[in-house]
Design an enzyme around this catalytic site. Structure first.
Site, PDB file in Angstrom:
ATOM      1  CG  ASP A  48      -1.693  -1.143   1.498  1.00 27.19           C
ATOM      2  OD1 ASP A  48      -2.040  -1.808   0.512  1.00 27.19           O
ATOM      3  OD2 ASP A  48      -2.009  -1.419   2.675  1.00 27.19           O
TER       4      ASP A  48
HETATM    5  N1  URA Z   1      -1.034  -6.060   3.907  1.00 27.94           N
HETATM    6  C1  URA Z   1      -1.542  -4.816   3.922  1.00 27.94           C
HETATM    7  O1  URA Z   1      -2.544  -4.554   4.565  1.00 27.94           O
HETATM    8  N2  URA Z   1      -0.894  -3.871   3.229  1.00 27.94           N
HETATM    9  C2  URA Z   1       0.232  -4.082   2.534  1.00 27.94           C
HETATM   10  O2  URA Z   1       0.781  -3.164   1.930  1.00 27.94           O
HETATM   11  C3  URA Z   1       0.748  -5.389   2.527  1.00 27.94           C
HETATM   12  C4  URA Z   1       0.091  -6.370   3.224  1.00 27.94           C
END
Ligand code: URA
Length: 237
Positions: free
Chosen positions: A110
Protein backbone atom coordinates in the site's frame (compact mmCIF):
# COMPACT_ATOMS: atom_id res chain seq x y z
CA UNK A 1 17.26 -14.47 -13.60
CA UNK A 2 18.51 -13.31 -17.02
CA UNK A 3 16.48 -15.09 -19.68
CA UNK A 4 18.69 -17.08 -22.10
CA UNK A 5 20.30 -14.72 -24.56
CA UNK A 6 19.66 -15.04 -28.30
CA UNK A 7 20.63 -12.78 -31.20
CA UNK A 8 18.41 -9.70 -31.59
CA UNK A 9 18.48 -6.69 -33.92
CA UNK A 10 20.65 -3.95 -32.41
CA UNK A 11 17.88 -1.30 -32.58
CA UNK A 12 15.35 -3.66 -30.98
CA UNK A 13 17.77 -4.62 -28.20
CA UNK A 14 18.69 -1.04 -27.33
CA UNK A 15 15.13 0.23 -27.42
CA UNK A 16 13.90 -2.68 -25.25
CA UNK A 17 16.52 -1.73 -22.65
CA UNK A 18 15.47 1.93 -22.72
CA UNK A 19 18.61 3.37 -24.37
CA UNK A 20 16.73 5.02 -27.24
CA UNK A 21 13.70 4.69 -29.45
CA UNK A 22 14.13 2.62 -32.61
CA UNK A 23 14.23 5.86 -34.63
CA UNK A 24 16.86 7.52 -32.40
CA UNK A 25 19.42 4.77 -32.96
CA UNK A 26 20.65 6.29 -36.24
CA UNK A 27 21.88 9.35 -34.33
CA UNK A 28 23.67 7.17 -31.78
CA UNK A 29 25.32 5.18 -34.59
CA UNK A 30 26.50 8.44 -36.22
CA UNK A 31 27.89 9.57 -32.87
CA UNK A 32 29.79 6.21 -32.66
CA UNK A 33 28.41 5.54 -29.18
CA UNK A 34 27.65 1.87 -29.79
CA UNK A 35 30.28 -0.87 -30.05
CA UNK A 36 29.80 -4.48 -31.09
CA UNK A 37 32.68 -6.66 -29.94
CA UNK A 38 34.61 -3.40 -29.41
CA UNK A 39 34.12 -2.29 -33.03
CA UNK A 40 32.02 0.79 -33.79
CA UNK A 41 28.55 -0.30 -34.92
CA UNK A 42 27.24 1.17 -38.16
CA UNK A 43 23.96 -0.61 -38.89
CA UNK A 44 20.78 -0.62 -36.83
CA UNK A 45 19.68 -4.07 -38.00
CA UNK A 46 22.85 -6.04 -37.14
CA UNK A 47 21.91 -9.15 -35.14
CA UNK A 48 23.78 -9.19 -31.84
CA UNK A 49 24.02 -10.97 -28.53
CA UNK A 50 23.38 -8.67 -25.54
CA UNK A 51 26.85 -9.33 -24.13
CA UNK A 52 28.60 -8.25 -27.38
CA UNK A 53 27.31 -4.67 -27.18
CA UNK A 54 28.68 -1.66 -25.31
CA UNK A 55 27.08 1.77 -25.01
CA UNK A 56 29.37 4.74 -24.28
CA UNK A 57 32.05 2.11 -23.70
CA UNK A 58 30.04 0.44 -20.89
CA UNK A 59 28.43 -3.01 -20.94
CA UNK A 60 24.66 -2.83 -21.39
CA UNK A 61 22.20 -2.89 -18.50
CA UNK A 62 21.08 -6.43 -17.57
CA UNK A 63 18.95 -8.18 -20.19
CA UNK A 64 15.33 -9.26 -19.77
CA UNK A 65 14.97 -11.18 -16.51
CA UNK A 66 15.95 -8.44 -14.05
CA UNK A 67 14.77 -8.82 -10.46
CA UNK A 68 15.16 -5.89 -8.08
CA UNK A 69 14.68 -5.65 -4.33
CA UNK A 70 13.76 -2.18 -3.07
CA UNK A 71 13.28 -0.66 0.36
CA UNK A 72 10.03 1.14 -0.44
CA UNK A 73 9.53 4.43 1.37
CA UNK A 74 6.14 5.45 2.75
CA UNK A 75 3.99 7.49 0.39
CA UNK A 76 5.06 5.92 -2.93
CA UNK A 77 2.62 3.95 -5.06
CA UNK A 78 2.97 0.47 -6.60
CA UNK A 79 1.24 1.36 -9.86
CA UNK A 80 2.06 2.46 -13.40
CA UNK A 81 -0.54 5.27 -13.11
CA UNK A 82 1.07 8.43 -11.81
CA UNK A 83 -2.30 10.08 -11.12
CA UNK A 84 -2.17 8.02 -7.89
CA UNK A 85 0.98 9.79 -6.61
CA UNK A 86 4.75 9.34 -6.89
CA UNK A 87 5.48 5.88 -8.28
CA UNK A 88 8.00 3.41 -6.86
CA UNK A 89 9.50 3.24 -10.38
CA UNK A 90 10.55 6.90 -10.05
CA UNK A 91 13.35 5.74 -7.70
CA UNK A 92 14.95 3.69 -10.51
CA UNK A 93 17.30 5.02 -13.22
CA UNK A 94 15.27 6.65 -16.01
CA UNK A 95 16.59 4.11 -18.55
CA UNK A 96 15.15 1.25 -16.47
CA UNK A 97 11.82 3.08 -16.43
CA UNK A 98 11.74 2.96 -20.26
CA UNK A 99 12.39 -0.79 -20.52
CA UNK A 100 10.01 -2.85 -22.61
CA UNK A 101 8.82 -5.31 -21.26
CA UNK A 102 8.21 -3.00 -18.33
CA UNK A 103 9.41 -3.53 -14.81
CA UNK A 104 6.43 -4.30 -12.56
CA UNK A 105 6.13 -4.83 -8.84
CA UNK A 106 5.71 -8.43 -7.68
CA UNK A 107 2.52 -7.88 -5.72
CA UNK A 108 1.93 -4.53 -4.10
CA UNK A 109 2.57 -2.67 -0.90
CA UNK A 110 0.00 0.00 0.00
CA UNK A 111 0.99 3.63 -0.38
CA UNK A 112 1.24 3.83 3.42
CA UNK A 113 3.24 0.59 3.82
CA UNK A 114 7.04 0.66 3.70
CA UNK A 115 9.60 -2.07 3.24
CA UNK A 116 10.67 -4.92 1.05
CA UNK A 117 9.31 -4.73 -2.47
CA UNK A 118 10.34 -6.87 -5.46
CA UNK A 119 10.19 -5.71 -9.07
CA UNK A 120 10.79 -7.63 -12.27
CA UNK A 121 10.41 -7.54 -16.04
CA UNK A 122 10.09 -11.35 -16.13
CA UNK A 123 6.40 -12.03 -16.76
CA UNK A 124 6.64 -15.71 -15.85
CA UNK A 125 8.32 -15.02 -12.52
CA UNK A 126 5.77 -12.28 -11.80
CA UNK A 127 2.92 -14.64 -12.54
CA UNK A 128 4.42 -17.44 -10.44
CA UNK A 129 5.15 -15.31 -7.38
CA UNK A 130 1.77 -13.55 -7.39
CA UNK A 131 -0.28 -16.69 -8.02
CA UNK A 132 -2.60 -17.60 -5.10
CA UNK A 133 -0.93 -21.03 -5.10
CA UNK A 134 2.50 -19.56 -4.33
CA UNK A 135 2.94 -19.48 -0.57
CA UNK A 136 6.17 -17.65 0.14
CA UNK A 137 6.40 -16.39 3.74
CA UNK A 138 6.40 -12.62 4.26
CA UNK A 139 6.98 -10.95 7.63
CA UNK A 140 5.43 -7.58 8.48
CA UNK A 141 6.05 -5.32 11.47
CA UNK A 142 2.90 -3.55 12.57
CA UNK A 143 2.08 -0.86 15.09
CA UNK A 144 -1.47 -1.16 16.37
CA UNK A 145 -3.85 1.47 17.63
CA UNK A 146 -4.97 -0.57 20.66
CA UNK A 147 -3.35 -3.25 22.84
CA UNK A 148 -4.01 -6.69 21.38
CA UNK A 149 -6.60 -9.04 22.81
CA UNK A 150 -4.99 -12.15 24.28
CA UNK A 151 -6.50 -14.65 21.82
CA UNK A 152 -5.50 -12.98 18.53
CA UNK A 153 -2.39 -15.14 18.03
CA UNK A 154 -4.58 -18.26 18.24
CA UNK A 155 -7.20 -16.86 15.88
CA UNK A 156 -4.56 -15.96 13.27
CA UNK A 157 -2.86 -19.36 13.64
CA UNK A 158 -6.12 -21.28 13.33
CA UNK A 159 -6.66 -20.87 9.61
CA UNK A 160 -10.30 -19.92 10.24
CA UNK A 161 -10.19 -16.10 10.12
CA UNK A 162 -12.61 -14.80 7.50
CA UNK A 163 -12.00 -11.38 5.98
CA UNK A 164 -14.90 -9.20 4.88
CA UNK A 165 -16.07 -10.13 1.40
CA UNK A 166 -13.85 -13.24 1.07
CA UNK A 167 -15.05 -16.79 0.45
CA UNK A 168 -12.20 -18.71 2.07
CA UNK A 169 -10.49 -18.18 5.43
CA UNK A 170 -6.95 -16.86 5.69
CA UNK A 171 -4.25 -19.50 5.84
CA UNK A 172 -2.63 -19.86 9.26
CA UNK A 173 -0.45 -16.86 10.11
CA UNK A 174 2.14 -16.48 12.85
CA UNK A 175 1.80 -13.55 15.24
CA UNK A 176 4.76 -12.56 17.43
CA UNK A 177 4.10 -10.02 20.15
CA UNK A 178 6.82 -7.46 20.77
CA UNK A 179 4.80 -5.38 23.23
CA UNK A 180 1.18 -4.27 23.71
CA UNK A 181 0.91 -2.47 20.40
CA UNK A 182 3.89 -3.77 18.39
CA UNK A 183 3.83 -7.13 16.64
CA UNK A 184 5.24 -9.03 13.72
CA UNK A 185 2.97 -11.11 11.52
CA UNK A 186 4.12 -13.82 9.10
CA UNK A 187 1.68 -14.62 6.32
CA UNK A 188 2.02 -16.79 3.23
CA UNK A 189 -0.68 -15.20 1.06
CA UNK A 190 -0.99 -11.82 -0.59
CA UNK A 191 -4.65 -10.83 -0.35
CA UNK A 192 -5.66 -7.22 -0.87
CA UNK A 193 -4.69 -5.14 2.23
CA UNK A 194 -4.38 -8.47 4.01
CA UNK A 195 -2.53 -7.46 7.18
CA UNK A 196 -4.68 -4.37 7.80
CA UNK A 197 -7.85 -6.40 7.21
CA UNK A 198 -6.73 -9.22 9.51
CA UNK A 199 -6.29 -6.78 12.40
CA UNK A 200 -9.55 -5.03 11.52
CA UNK A 201 -11.26 -8.44 11.67
CA UNK A 202 -10.20 -8.77 15.33
CA UNK A 203 -11.28 -5.24 16.23
CA UNK A 204 -7.94 -3.47 16.00
CA UNK A 205 -6.39 -0.98 13.58
CA UNK A 206 -2.93 -0.91 11.99
CA UNK A 207 -1.27 2.48 12.46
CA UNK A 208 1.96 1.67 10.63
CA UNK A 209 3.08 -1.29 8.53
CA UNK A 210 6.49 -2.34 7.24
CA UNK A 211 7.41 -5.52 5.33
CA UNK A 212 10.78 -6.78 6.53
CA UNK A 213 11.16 -10.09 4.69
CA UNK A 214 10.00 -11.92 1.57
CA UNK A 215 11.06 -15.58 1.69
CA UNK A 216 14.74 -15.56 2.58
CA UNK A 217 15.22 -11.96 1.44
CA UNK A 218 15.71 -9.14 3.92
CA UNK A 219 16.43 -5.42 3.61
CA UNK A 220 19.93 -5.79 5.06
CA UNK A 221 22.21 -3.04 3.67
CA UNK A 222 19.38 -1.19 1.87
CA UNK A 223 18.58 2.34 3.04
CA UNK A 224 15.01 3.61 2.65
CA UNK A 225 14.48 4.29 -1.07
CA UNK A 226 17.51 2.19 -2.12
CA UNK A 227 17.38 -0.92 -4.32
CA UNK A 228 19.69 -3.60 -5.71
CA UNK A 229 19.61 -6.27 -8.38
CA UNK A 230 19.11 -9.78 -7.08
CA UNK A 231 21.71 -12.41 -7.88
CA UNK A 232 20.54 -15.52 -9.72
CA UNK A 233 20.93 -17.68 -6.61
CA UNK A 234 18.70 -15.30 -4.59
CA UNK A 235 15.76 -15.75 -6.95
CA UNK A 236 13.00 -18.17 -6.01
CA UNK A 237 13.02 -21.48 -7.81
N1 URA B 1 -1.03 -6.06 3.91
C1 URA B 1 -1.54 -4.82 3.92
O1 URA B 1 -2.54 -4.55 4.57
N2 URA B 1 -0.89 -3.87 3.23
C2 URA B 1 0.23 -4.08 2.53
O2 URA B 1 0.78 -3.16 1.93
C3 URA B 1 0.75 -5.39 2.53
C4 URA B 1 0.09 -6.37 3.22
Amino acid sequence: MPIKSSKTRLDKLLSSLGYCSRSEIKTLLREKRILINDIVATKNDTKVFHEEVKFDNEPLDPPLGMVIVMNKPLGLVCSHDDSEGQLVYSLLPSRWQRRDPKLSTIGRLDKETSGLLLLTDDGQLLHRLTSPRHHVAKIYEATLERPLNANVGEIFASGTLMLNGEKTPCLPAKLTIIDDTHVTLEITEGRYHQVRRMFAAVGNHVVSLHRCTFGELTLRGLEVGAYRLLLAEEIFS
